[in-house]
Scaffold this motif. Structure first.
Motif, PDB file in Angstrom:
ATOM      1  N   GLU A 178       7.166  -5.201   1.375  1.00 10.32           N
ATOM      2  CA  GLU A 178       7.087  -3.843   0.854  1.00 10.32           C
ATOM      3  C   GLU A 178       5.782  -3.134   1.186  1.00 10.32           C
ATOM      4  O   GLU A 178       5.688  -1.919   1.023  1.00 10.32           O
ATOM      5  CB  GLU A 178       7.272  -3.853  -0.668  1.00 10.32           C
ATOM      6  CG  GLU A 178       8.645  -4.353  -1.110  1.00 10.32           C
ATOM      7  CD  GLU A 178       8.817  -4.298  -2.614  1.00 10.32           C
ATOM      8  OE1 GLU A 178       7.830  -3.951  -3.301  1.00 10.32           O
ATOM      9  OE2 GLU A 178       9.925  -4.592  -3.094  1.00 10.32           O
ATOM     10  N   GLU A 179       4.766  -3.865   1.639  1.00 11.49           N
ATOM     11  CA  GLU A 179       3.495  -3.208   1.905  1.00 11.49           C
ATOM     12  C   GLU A 179       2.683  -3.962   2.949  1.00 11.49           C
ATOM     13  O   GLU A 179       2.917  -5.141   3.221  1.00 11.49           O
ATOM     14  CB  GLU A 179       2.674  -3.074   0.621  1.00 11.49           C
ATOM     15  CG  GLU A 179       2.231  -4.402   0.026  1.00 11.49           C
ATOM     16  CD  GLU A 179       1.435  -4.238  -1.258  1.00 11.49           C
ATOM     17  OE1 GLU A 179       1.420  -3.126  -1.812  1.00 11.49           O
ATOM     18  OE2 GLU A 179       0.827  -5.230  -1.703  1.00 11.49           O
ATOM     19  N   TRP A 180       1.764  -3.223   3.562  1.00 11.75           N
ATOM     20  CA  TRP A 180       0.760  -3.816   4.434  1.00 11.75           C
ATOM     21  C   TRP A 180      -0.396  -4.320   3.570  1.00 11.75           C
ATOM     22  O   TRP A 180      -0.797  -3.658   2.618  1.00 11.75           O
ATOM     23  CB  TRP A 180       0.197  -2.775   5.394  1.00 11.75           C
ATOM     24  CG  TRP A 180       1.140  -2.261   6.429  1.00 11.75           C
ATOM     25  CD1 TRP A 180       1.824  -1.079   6.403  1.00 11.75           C
ATOM     26  CD2 TRP A 180       1.477  -2.882   7.672  1.00 11.75           C
ATOM     27  NE1 TRP A 180       2.572  -0.930   7.539  1.00 11.75           N
ATOM     28  CE2 TRP A 180       2.377  -2.021   8.343  1.00 11.75           C
ATOM     29  CE3 TRP A 180       1.107  -4.083   8.277  1.00 11.75           C
ATOM     30  CZ2 TRP A 180       2.908  -2.327   9.585  1.00 11.75           C
ATOM     31  CZ3 TRP A 180       1.639  -4.382   9.517  1.00 11.75           C
ATOM     32  CH2 TRP A 180       2.529  -3.517  10.163  1.00 11.75           C
ATOM     33  N   LEU A 181      -0.942  -5.472   3.929  1.00 16.15           N
ATOM     34  CA  LEU A 181      -2.178  -5.965   3.328  1.00 16.15           C
ATOM     35  C   LEU A 181      -3.209  -6.047   4.440  1.00 16.15           C
ATOM     36  O   LEU A 181      -3.024  -6.781   5.416  1.00 16.15           O
ATOM     37  CB  LEU A 181      -1.968  -7.335   2.687  1.00 16.15           C
ATOM     38  CG  LEU A 181      -3.223  -8.003   2.101  1.00 16.15           C
ATOM     39  CD1 LEU A 181      -3.817  -7.138   0.990  1.00 16.15           C
ATOM     40  CD2 LEU A 181      -2.898  -9.398   1.578  1.00 16.15           C
ATOM     41  N   ILE A 182      -4.284  -5.276   4.299  1.00 12.69           N
ATOM     42  CA  ILE A 182      -5.325  -5.217   5.322  1.00 12.69           C
ATOM     43  C   ILE A 182      -6.613  -5.726   4.685  1.00 12.69           C
ATOM     44  O   ILE A 182      -7.089  -5.160   3.694  1.00 12.69           O
ATOM     45  CB  ILE A 182      -5.511  -3.786   5.856  1.00 12.69           C
ATOM     46  CG1 ILE A 182      -4.160  -3.194   6.306  1.00 12.69           C
ATOM     47  CG2 ILE A 182      -6.483  -3.767   7.010  1.00 12.69           C
ATOM     48  CD1 ILE A 182      -3.587  -2.183   5.357  1.00 12.69           C
ATOM     49  N   ILE A 183      -7.168  -6.812   5.221  1.00 14.47           N
ATOM     50  CA  ILE A 183      -8.295  -7.500   4.588  1.00 14.47           C
ATOM     51  C   ILE A 183      -9.486  -7.547   5.540  1.00 14.47           C
ATOM     52  O   ILE A 183      -9.346  -7.935   6.706  1.00 14.47           O
ATOM     53  CB  ILE A 183      -7.917  -8.944   4.202  1.00 14.47           C
ATOM     54  CG1 ILE A 183      -6.653  -8.964   3.337  1.00 14.47           C
ATOM     55  CG2 ILE A 183      -9.070  -9.625   3.475  1.00 14.47           C
ATOM     56  CD1 ILE A 183      -6.115 -10.357   3.096  1.00 14.47           C
ATOM     57  N   LEU A 184     -10.648  -7.163   5.033  1.00 13.75           N
ATOM     58  CA  LEU A 184     -11.909  -7.377   5.739  1.00 13.75           C
ATOM     59  C   LEU A 184     -12.510  -8.673   5.212  1.00 13.75           C
ATOM     60  O   LEU A 184     -12.680  -8.836   3.998  1.00 13.75           O
ATOM     61  CB  LEU A 184     -12.869  -6.213   5.487  1.00 13.75           C
ATOM     62  CG  LEU A 184     -14.312  -6.405   5.979  1.00 13.75           C
ATOM     63  CD1 LEU A 184     -14.369  -6.542   7.499  1.00 13.75           C
ATOM     64  CD2 LEU A 184     -15.198  -5.249   5.509  1.00 13.75           C
ATOM     65  N   THR A 200      -4.246  -1.844   0.664  1.00 13.68           N
ATOM     66  CA  THR A 200      -2.795  -2.009   0.745  1.00 13.68           C
ATOM     67  C   THR A 200      -2.183  -0.654   1.053  1.00 13.68           C
ATOM     68  O   THR A 200      -2.682   0.380   0.609  1.00 13.68           O
ATOM     69  CB  THR A 200      -2.202  -2.562  -0.567  1.00 13.68           C
ATOM     70  OG1 THR A 200      -2.534  -1.686  -1.649  1.00 13.68           O
ATOM     71  CG2 THR A 200      -2.729  -3.958  -0.852  1.00 13.68           C
ATOM     72  N   ARG A 201      -1.123  -0.677   1.826  1.00 13.30           N
ATOM     73  CA  ARG A 201      -0.411   0.541   2.187  1.00 13.30           C
ATOM     74  C   ARG A 201       1.090   0.254   2.162  1.00 13.30           C
ATOM     75  O   ARG A 201       1.514  -0.865   2.468  1.00 13.30           O
ATOM     76  CB  ARG A 201      -0.807   1.025   3.591  1.00 13.30           C
ATOM     77  CG  ARG A 201      -2.264   1.451   3.736  1.00 13.30           C
ATOM     78  CD  ARG A 201      -2.538   2.742   2.973  1.00 13.30           C
ATOM     79  NE  ARG A 201      -3.900   3.224   3.190  1.00 13.30           N
ATOM     80  CZ  ARG A 201      -4.946   2.871   2.453  1.00 13.30           C
ATOM     81  NH1 ARG A 201      -4.788   2.007   1.463  1.00 13.30           N
ATOM     82  NH2 ARG A 201      -6.143   3.371   2.703  1.00 13.30           N
ATOM     83  N   PRO A 202       1.927   1.239   1.833  1.00 15.69           N
ATOM     84  CA  PRO A 202       3.379   1.027   1.921  1.00 15.69           C
ATOM     85  C   PRO A 202       3.769   0.616   3.337  1.00 15.69           C
ATOM     86  O   PRO A 202       3.143   1.039   4.309  1.00 15.69           O
ATOM     87  CB  PRO A 202       3.957   2.408   1.564  1.00 15.69           C
ATOM     88  CG  PRO A 202       2.876   3.091   0.797  1.00 15.69           C
ATOM     89  CD  PRO A 202       1.582   2.592   1.367  1.00 15.69           C
ATOM     90  N   VAL A 203       4.796  -0.212   3.454  1.00 22.78           N
ATOM     91  CA  VAL A 203       5.164  -0.754   4.754  1.00 22.78           C
ATOM     92  C   VAL A 203       5.593   0.339   5.722  1.00 22.78           C
ATOM     93  O   VAL A 203       5.476   0.186   6.938  1.00 22.78           O
ATOM     94  CB  VAL A 203       6.276  -1.818   4.594  1.00 22.78           C
ATOM     95  CG1 VAL A 203       7.597  -1.178   4.218  1.00 22.78           C
ATOM     96  CG2 VAL A 203       6.409  -2.664   5.851  1.00 22.78           C
TER      97      VAL A 203
END
Length: 229
Positions: A178-184, A200-203
């Motif tokens: 359901e969503e993007w997970l973007i991690i630094l 986090t962003r909607p997919v």
């Protein structure tokens, strides 16, 4: 014996030829639902497109294709179409998520034939637009026009990683249901990377702005080495 067009590609192709008109001088794909099952045909070669080859590249939906929304079935179809058309794993892997978001999610079975058509020209036009917008995509580890000079994008089997060249900072881009997970995160001397920040962003959203935010944050935390820029 009754023929089931969902399991017999030749029967499905024959059925499609009756329902949809095609120009045999160009590459053309057509999608329809046969007894509720999504079926995609490459009409120019009279064969059914299957997920098999694309599953060696990404495994979003082993059960098969779908379209008309952002999800795993459309992601598998996007990868399979690009892989079949370009016969290039790098192109397919780089662009299939954006191709799903911009093209496959918009496909609908409509009109008198109750099917959708996608030509080679359509595919090339879509990828041309992606490249014009300098989408953040893995490029084998080389510098990218969409990234600062001290960052590179690399492709992994299950996700995209943006790697800083002067210190051990990474931005990991992972797609959930359901969503993007973007991690630094930072590696350093640790056994496992330590997360520094995340987004986090909607997919269905474009994750590129969030990736760029975290990359900028890393460069603000530790000023880039002049040799890396």
């Amino acid at each position: 014996m009754e023929t089931n067009s969902t399991t017999n590609p030749r029967a499905a192709v024959q059925d499609a030829n009756e329902r949809c008109q095609t120009n045999t001088d160009r590459v053309e794909y057509v999608g329809m639902r046969v007894d509720g099952t999504p079926v995609v045909l490459k009409l120019t070669e009279h064969e059914r497109l299957t997920p098999d080859r694309s599953l060696d590249l990404v495994r979003h939906s082993p059960a098969g294709f779908d379209w008309g929304y952002v999800g795993s079935g459309p992601a598998q179809l996007a990868c399979a179409l690009l892989l079949d058309y370009y016969d290039d794993e790098n192109v397919a892997h780089q662009h299939y998520i954006q191709f799903r978001n911009e093209v496959i999610s918009q496909l609908a079975c409509d009109g008198p034939a109750d099917c959708w058509h996608l030509t080679g020209d359509d595919i090339e036009a879509a990828l041309g637009e992606f490249q014009d917008h300098h989408a953040l995509t893995p490029d084998g580890g080389g510098p990218s026009a969409s990234l600062p000079a001290n960052w590179s994008a690399v492709s992994r089997t299950d996700r995209t990683v943006f790697q800083r060249r002067d210190i051990d900072h990474y931005v990991v881009l992972a797609e959930g249901s359901e969503e993007w997970l973007i991690i630094l995160c930072a590696q350093g001397d640790r056994a496992y990377p330590a997360p520094l920040d995340h987004r986090t962003r909607p997919v269905e959203a474009n994750p590129a702005p969030a990736v760029q935010e975290l990359i900028a944050e890393s460069n603000d935390l530790v000023e880039p080495d002049e040799e890396a820029t």
